[in-house]
Design a protein around this motif. Structure first.
Motif, PDB file in Angstrom:
ATOM      1  N   VAL A 280       0.837  -1.204   0.000  1.00 32.18           N
ATOM      2  CA  VAL A 280       0.000   0.000   0.000  1.00 32.18           C
ATOM      3  C   VAL A 280       0.871   1.252   0.000  1.00 32.18           C
ATOM      4  N   ARG A 281       1.945   1.215   0.759  1.00 33.99           N
ATOM      5  CA  ARG A 281       2.851   2.364   0.774  1.00 33.99           C
ATOM      6  C   ARG A 281       3.532   2.543  -0.577  1.00 33.99           C
ATOM      7  N   ALA A 282       3.861   1.438  -1.246  1.00 28.93           N
ATOM      8  CA  ALA A 282       4.450   1.529  -2.585  1.00 28.93           C
ATOM      9  C   ALA A 282       3.450   2.104  -3.580  1.00 28.93           C
ATOM     10  N   LEU A 283       2.180   1.700  -3.478  1.00 24.14           N
ATOM     11  CA  LEU A 283       1.157   2.272  -4.358  1.00 24.14           C
ATOM     12  C   LEU A 283       1.007   3.776  -4.134  1.00 24.14           C
ATOM     13  N   MET A 284       1.174   4.215  -2.909  1.00 21.27           N
ATOM     14  CA  MET A 284       1.111   5.646  -2.627  1.00 21.27           C
ATOM     15  C   MET A 284       2.242   6.385  -3.337  1.00 21.27           C
ATOM     16  N   TYR A 285       3.453   5.804  -3.332  1.00 16.84           N
ATOM     17  CA  TYR A 285       4.576   6.422  -4.030  1.00 16.84           C
ATOM     18  C   TYR A 285       4.337   6.446  -5.539  1.00 16.84           C
ATOM     19  N   PHE A 286       3.833   5.332  -6.088  1.00 20.42           N
ATOM     20  CA  PHE A 286       3.563   5.289  -7.523  1.00 20.42           C
ATOM     21  C   PHE A 286       2.480   6.296  -7.912  1.00 20.42           C
ATOM     22  N   ASN A 287       1.505   6.485  -7.062  1.00 23.13           N
ATOM     23  CA  ASN A 287       0.424   7.413  -7.377  1.00 23.13           C
ATOM     24  C   ASN A 287       0.899   8.867  -7.322  1.00 23.13           C
ATOM     25  N   ILE A 323      -9.015   1.809 -11.898  1.00 23.16           N
ATOM     26  CA  ILE A 323      -8.281   0.943 -12.815  1.00 23.16           C
ATOM     27  C   ILE A 323      -8.919   1.043 -14.199  1.00 23.16           C
ATOM     28  N   SER A 324      -8.083   1.246 -15.200  1.00 23.04           N
ATOM     29  CA  SER A 324      -8.547   1.268 -16.589  1.00 23.04           C
ATOM     30  C   SER A 324      -7.967   0.071 -17.328  1.00 23.04           C
ATOM     31  N   GLU A 325      -8.688  -0.398 -18.339  1.00 25.78           N
ATOM     32  CA  GLU A 325      -8.263  -1.576 -19.101  1.00 25.78           C
ATOM     33  C   GLU A 325      -8.201  -1.216 -20.572  1.00 25.78           C
ATOM     34  N   ASN A 326      -7.072  -1.545 -21.199  1.00 29.27           N
ATOM     35  CA  ASN A 326      -6.866  -1.253 -22.610  1.00 29.27           C
ATOM     36  C   ASN A 326      -6.104  -2.406 -23.238  1.00 29.27           C
ATOM     37  N   GLU A 327      -6.769  -3.117 -24.156  1.00 28.19           N
ATOM     38  CA  GLU A 327      -6.161  -4.257 -24.854  1.00 28.19           C
ATOM     39  C   GLU A 327      -5.630  -5.288 -23.861  1.00 28.19           C
ATOM     40  N   ASP A 328      -6.497  -5.714 -22.982  1.00 28.94           N
ATOM     41  CA  ASP A 328      -6.194  -6.749 -21.976  1.00 28.94           C
ATOM     42  C   ASP A 328      -5.074  -6.342 -21.026  1.00 28.94           C
ATOM     43  N   THR A 329      -4.810  -5.065 -20.916  1.00 35.75           N
ATOM     44  CA  THR A 329      -3.789  -4.570 -19.993  1.00 35.75           C
ATOM     45  C   THR A 329      -4.446  -3.612 -19.011  1.00 35.75           C
ATOM     46  N   LYS A 330      -4.361  -3.945 -17.741  1.00 33.77           N
ATOM     47  CA  LYS A 330      -4.945  -3.112 -16.700  1.00 33.77           C
ATOM     48  C   LYS A 330      -3.866  -2.211 -16.113  1.00 33.77           C
ATOM     49  N   ALA A 331      -4.235  -0.947 -15.878  1.00 30.92           N
ATOM     50  CA  ALA A 331      -3.279   0.026 -15.354  1.00 30.92           C
ATOM     51  C   ALA A 331      -4.052   1.117 -14.626  1.00 30.92           C
ATOM     52  N   PHE A 332      -3.318   1.925 -13.863  1.00 29.94           N
ATOM     53  CA  PHE A 332      -3.939   3.082 -13.221  1.00 29.94           C
ATOM     54  C   PHE A 332      -3.057   4.302 -13.458  1.00 29.94           C
ATOM     55  N   ALA A 333      -3.712   5.430 -13.601  1.00 30.16           N
ATOM     56  CA  ALA A 333      -3.006   6.687 -13.842  1.00 30.16           C
ATOM     57  C   ALA A 333      -2.597   7.304 -12.509  1.00 30.16           C
ATOM     58  N   PRO A 334      -1.425   7.945 -12.440  1.00 29.05           N
ATOM     59  CA  PRO A 334      -1.003   8.589 -11.193  1.00 29.05           C
ATOM     60  C   PRO A 334      -1.761   9.885 -10.939  1.00 29.05           C
ATOM     61  N   LYS A 335      -1.451  10.512  -9.816  1.00 27.55           N
ATOM     62  CA  LYS A 335      -2.039  11.782  -9.397  1.00 27.55           C
ATOM     63  C   LYS A 335      -3.545  11.674  -9.146  1.00 27.55           C
ATOM     64  N   GLN A 336      -4.010  10.529  -8.688  1.00 29.67           N
ATOM     65  CA  GLN A 336      -5.428  10.382  -8.382  1.00 29.67           C
ATOM     66  C   GLN A 336      -5.684  10.881  -6.962  1.00 29.67           C
ATOM     67  N   ALA A 337      -6.570  11.871  -6.862  1.00 31.42           N
ATOM     68  CA  ALA A 337      -6.872  12.457  -5.553  1.00 31.42           C
ATOM     69  C   ALA A 337      -7.704  11.542  -4.678  1.00 31.42           C
ATOM     70  N   SER A 338      -8.293  10.519  -5.270  1.00 31.28           N
ATOM     71  CA  SER A 338      -9.140   9.607  -4.495  1.00 31.28           C
ATOM     72  C   SER A 338      -8.340   8.581  -3.704  1.00 31.28           C
ATOM     73  N   PHE A 339      -7.015   8.572  -3.857  1.00 31.44           N
ATOM     74  CA  PHE A 339      -6.204   7.574  -3.150  1.00 31.44           C
ATOM     75  C   PHE A 339      -6.232   7.843  -1.647  1.00 31.44           C
ATOM     76  N   CYS A 340      -6.361   6.771  -0.884  1.00 29.24           N
ATOM     77  CA  CYS A 340      -6.322   6.862   0.574  1.00 29.24           C
ATOM     78  C   CYS A 340      -5.813   5.537   1.124  1.00 29.24           C
ATOM     79  N   ILE A 341      -5.143   5.609   2.247  1.00 30.69           N
ATOM     80  CA  ILE A 341      -4.654   4.397   2.909  1.00 30.69           C
ATOM     81  C   ILE A 341      -5.799   3.803   3.719  1.00 30.69           C
ATOM     82  N   PRO A 342      -6.223   2.582   3.413  1.00 37.32           N
ATOM     83  CA  PRO A 342      -7.376   2.004   4.117  1.00 37.32           C
ATOM     84  C   PRO A 342      -7.063   1.756   5.584  1.00 37.32           C
ATOM     85  N   GLY A 343      -8.101   1.844   6.400  1.00 33.54           N
ATOM     86  CA  GLY A 343      -7.915   1.596   7.825  1.00 33.54           C
ATOM     87  C   GLY A 343      -7.668   0.138   8.144  1.00 33.54           C
TER      88      GLY A 343
END
Length: 359
Positions: A280-287, A323-343
């Motif tokens: 989760v912390r790594a996803l925060m850095y990637f975002n 998460i977006s899907e394009n040609e059987d490849t799933k990915a997410f775009a950075p800088k998403q303001a909706s990101f939060c660390i779950p409790g």
């Protein structure tokens, strides 16, 4: 002897026989009623010679405890009793690997096993009692150290996402470690040392990962100064310090690669509750890094974080990432303001190494 004496004698004999036939409970009630009316207590019974009778229970003991008694044989040949197996099928309470064809309501005798939580609770309570007995009796020797290392500490940590259970398990684990460290100091005075000493000292360092437990009283730098040089330079302690350093500086690729390559079974068992926290912390850095048009494919991230792609996708959605899907490849775009660390972060399934990363 006249008839009156004979009748009196027969009456006493028959009354005595009736009294003996009615048993101890009847005599107790009659004596209670007699005392309640103020009657004098009855005289003690006449003693009879028992020399002609065998000792009480001697024949029974000879029959039941003889040397030819058959051994105890288990009556349940299955890993999970049939009654529990049927109940778990009805309640759809089957683990993933217990299901036949993926059906959560169907299992078999070769797949179903005794539910782990029940067995673990049983062992957990009894090994805790063993630790308490050793502490109360102040037993410090090689056998006590062996009990702590191979029995108690191996079962101290229980899989549980509940914060209360996690806190209790960690508290018990810390008490075991502190008691074990005191035993190590005691045997050092006799020029003795345990072969697993370095590994169990490394557990104390690994417990500083994440936020599941409260911070220790003393800092690790001060704690290192009290350890023998052989322990600080051991490969187990070097591994633990490297893992802790990679976690804090954010080098998660090396974090997971080092765990997969060097962790012992018990070290990996101890690290499992912290793996998804690190992800989760790594996803925060990637975002927070990169451009909005530079998407992060889940296939690539799953290799870095050593997690299955489906599990990573569920973790991303739990953090609020779209998460977006394009040609059987799933990915997410950075800088998403909706990101939060779950409790509440779900328990990790461990380290997953794909075939591509092995190549």
């Amino acid at each position: 002897m006249d008839r009156r004496d004979t009748a009196s004698h027969c009456g006493r004999s028959s009354a005595s026989a009736r009294g003996q036939g009615r048993g101890r409970g009847w005599r107790g009630r009659e004596e209670g009623r007699g005392r309640g009316r103020g009657a004098a207590p009855s005289p003690p019974p006449t003693s009879y010679s028992t020399s002609s009778f065998p000792a009480a229970g001697s024949a029974t003991a000879a029959d039941t405890t003889g040397g030819d008694a058959p051994p105890i044989v288990g009556s349940c040949p299955d890993m999970c009793p049939a009654r529990e197996r049927a109940q778990r099928e009805r309640l759809r309470d089957l683990a993933l690997f217990e299901r036949v064809g993926g059906d959560p309501a169907r299992t078999s005798t070769s797949l179903a096993v005794k539910k782990f939580e029940i067995v673990h609770d049983f062992i957990f309570d009894r090994t805790r009692s063993v630790r308490q007995d050793l502490s109360m009796q102040n037993i410090v020797n090689e056998q006590a150290i062996h009990i702590y290392e191979d029995v108690r500490l191996a079962s101290s940590y229980q899989d549980s996402d509940a914060s209360s259970m996690c806190y209790l398990n960690m508290e018990q684990l810390m008490k075991c470690l502190l008691s074990l460290f005191d035993m190590y100091d005691a045997i050092h005075k006799n020029n003795s040392q345990s072969s697993k000493e370095a590994e169990y000292y490394s557990f104390y360092v690994l417990l500083h990962l994440g936020c599941k437990i409260p911070k220790m009283v003393d800092s690790l730098s001060l704690w290192y100064g009290h350890l023998p040089a052989s322990i600080v330079r051991s490969k187990e302690m070097i591994f633990a310090r490297s893992i802790l350093r990679c976690y804090h500086i954010g080098n998660f690729k090396r974090f997971f690669c080092t765990i997969a390559a060097e962790a012992t079974d018990l070290q990996l068992r101890l690290l499992e509750p912290f793996l998804n926290e690190a992800r989760v912390r790594a996803l925060m850095y990637f975002n927070h890094s990169g451009y909005k048009l530079q998407r992060h494919p889940l296939t690539h991230l799953s290799e870095i974080l050593m997690i299955e792609e489906l599990e990573l996708e569920a973790l991303c959605r739990l953090c609020g990432l779209e998460i977006s899907e394009n040609e059987d490849t799933k990915a997410f775009a950075p800088k998403q303001a909706s990101f939060c660390i779950p409790g509440s972060i779900p328990q990790s399934n461990g380290i997953y190494i794909s075939r591509e990363s092995q190549r």
